[in-house]
Motif scaffolding. Structure first.
Motif, PDB file in Angstrom:
ATOM      1  N   HIS A  17       7.772  -2.472  -0.366  1.00  0.00           N
ATOM      2  CA  HIS A  17       7.405  -1.556  -1.436  1.00  0.00           C
ATOM      3  C   HIS A  17       7.923  -2.022  -2.800  1.00  0.00           C
ATOM      4  N   VAL A  53      -3.913  -5.487   0.421  1.00  0.00           N
ATOM      5  CA  VAL A  53      -3.611  -4.096   0.081  1.00  0.00           C
ATOM      6  C   VAL A  53      -4.344  -3.171   1.046  1.00  0.00           C
ATOM      7  N   LEU A  54      -3.586  -2.280   1.688  1.00  0.00           N
ATOM      8  CA  LEU A  54      -4.167  -1.267   2.561  1.00  0.00           C
ATOM      9  C   LEU A  54      -4.069   0.099   1.903  1.00  0.00           C
ATOM     10  N   ASP A  55      -5.065   0.918   2.161  1.00  0.00           N
ATOM     11  CA  ASP A  55      -5.037   2.314   1.700  1.00  0.00           C
ATOM     12  C   ASP A  55      -5.810   3.143   2.723  1.00  0.00           C
ATOM     13  N   LYS A  61       0.403   0.131   7.118  1.00  0.00           N
ATOM     14  CA  LYS A  61       1.044  -1.186   7.078  1.00  0.00           C
ATOM     15  C   LYS A  61       1.868  -1.463   8.341  1.00  0.00           C
ATOM     16  N   TYR A  72      -2.437   2.562  -5.879  1.00  0.00           N
ATOM     17  CA  TYR A  72      -1.040   2.282  -5.530  1.00  0.00           C
ATOM     18  C   TYR A  72      -0.161   1.847  -6.693  1.00  0.00           C
ATOM     19  N   GLY A  96       0.828  -1.193   0.000  1.00  0.00           N
ATOM     20  CA  GLY A  96       0.000   0.000   0.000  1.00  0.00           C
ATOM     21  C   GLY A  96       0.861   1.242   0.000  1.00  0.00           C
ATOM     22  N   LYS A 156      -8.571  -2.066   4.262  1.00  0.00           N
ATOM     23  CA  LYS A 156      -8.258  -3.110   3.291  1.00  0.00           C
ATOM     24  C   LYS A 156      -9.083  -2.863   2.042  1.00  0.00           C
ATOM     25  N   ALA A 160      -0.372   4.142   4.596  1.00  0.00           N
ATOM     26  CA  ALA A 160      -1.559   3.300   4.441  1.00  0.00           C
ATOM     27  C   ALA A 160      -1.917   2.544   5.717  1.00  0.00           C
ATOM     28  N   VAL A 164      -6.706  -1.233  -6.838  1.00  0.00           N
ATOM     29  CA  VAL A 164      -5.302  -1.269  -6.413  1.00  0.00           C
ATOM     30  C   VAL A 164      -4.431  -0.499  -7.399  1.00  0.00           C
TER      31      VAL A 164
END
Length: 255
Positions: free
Chosen positions: A207, A221-223, A40, A246, A34, A227, A38, A242
C-alpha cells in the motif's frame, strides 16, 4: 515465468478475483496495488496454491500448475510471506530458518530416529543455508536471539529470509513494509532490489505508494477483483482510472 489466464475465484456470491489475465515478468520486481478489498491477497493465495481457482489457468515456466497445493507450489519454487509475520517465538531466529530449508531435504522419520548419515548431512546443510539466508537479509548477528525478542522490522526480514531459505525462483511478498517506519521501509526496498539482482523474480502487494513507484518495474492494479490497469510506474501514475479508483490526484506526480 508466471502466466495467469482468466483467473477467477468466487466465495459464494462474492467474486473476489474476476477474470484476471497477466504475466509476472522474470527477473523483475512486479507489484500489485489497489484499494482494500480489491482482491490482492486472494490473488496471491491463488497463485501460491492456498486457494483453488474457480476458473482460469496458472502456468509456471510453461507448466500448468492450476490447482496445485501450496506445498507443491513451494516445491516448484514459489515462496511467499504474509501480512502477519508468524514465527516460532520461543525458538532462535536461526532455528526458524532451518524449518524453511527442510522443504529441500529428503530425510524422513526413520532417518531422524536413527540419526542416519543422511540426516546429519542434511542437518548441517540446512544450518548453512539458513545462515546464508540470514546473512543475506542483514541479520546474521541475531541468529541465536529468540524470535520473540526481535523488532517488527527484523521480523519482516526474517520472514523474507525464511522464504529465501526454500530456494525460490519466484518470491511473493504480501505487504512487506506494513507496520514499519519510513527509514525501515527504505531499507526493505533496498533488500528487495538486492533479491531481484540475484535473479529471483519478485511480486509484491503493498500500500505504500512511494515505495512501489520507486521500486517496481511493472504494476498491476486491481479494483473489486478486476484488473483495471497494468504498466510501468509512470503509466500507472498517469492512468485516470487508477487515480480515480485508488491513487488520488496527490499521487499522480510521485517520482
Amino acid at each position: 515465468m508466471l502466466e495467469i489466464q482468466n483467473l477467477t475465484r468466487r466465495f459464494g456470491g462474492l467474486l473476489a478475483v474476476s477474470d484476471v489475465t497477466t504475466r509476472v515478468e522474470p527477473g523483475c520486481i512486479n507489484a500489485i496495488i489497489g484499494p482494500n478489498g480489491a482482491g490482492k491477497t486472494t490473488f496471491f493465495n491463488l497463485i501460491s496454491g492456498m486457494y483453488r481457482p474457480s476458473s482460469g489457468a496458472i502456468l509456471l515456466h510453461g507448466d500448468d500448475v492450476t490447482g496445485l497445493r501450496a506445498d507443491q507450489m513451494a516445491q516448484r519454487g514459489v515462496a511467499r510471506t504474509f501480512q502477519a509475520t508468524a514465527l516460532f517465538d520461543q525458538a532462535s531466529v536461526l532455528d526458524n530458518l532451518i524449518v524453511g530449508h527442510r522443504l529441500r531435504t529428503r530425510s524422513g522419520l526413520i532417518d531422524a530416529l536413527l540419526r542416519t548419515r543422511r540426516f546429519h548431512a542434511e542437518e548441517s546443510m540446512c544450518r548453512d543455508k539458513a545462515r546464508a539466508a540470514l546473512d543475506f537479509v542483514g541479520l546474521g548477528h541475531l541468529e541465536e536471539r529468540p524470535a520473540g525478542d526481535i523488532t517488527q522490522e527484523e521480523r519482516k526480514r526474517v520472514a523474507i529470509a525464511l522464504a529465501l531459505a526454500t530456494g525460490p525462483s519466484l518470491l511473493l511478498l504480501d505487504e512487506p513494509a506494513g507496520g514499519i517506519n519510513a527509514e525501515e521501509t527504505d531499507g526493505l526496498a533496498a533488500l528487495i532490489r538486492k533479491i531481484a539482482k540475484t535473479g529471483i523474480t519478485v511480486c509484491l502487494v503493498e500500500h505504500k505508494m512511494n515505495m512501489i513507484m520507486n521500486l517496481a518495474d511493472k504494476i498491476m492494479v486491481l479494483d473489486h477483483g478486476e484488473k483495471i490497469a497494468e504498466g510501468t510506474p509512470a503509466e500507472i501514475r498517469a492512468n485516470q482510472a487508477v487515480i480515480d479508483a485508488y491513487l488520488g490526484s496527490e499521487h499522480a506526480d510521485v517520482h
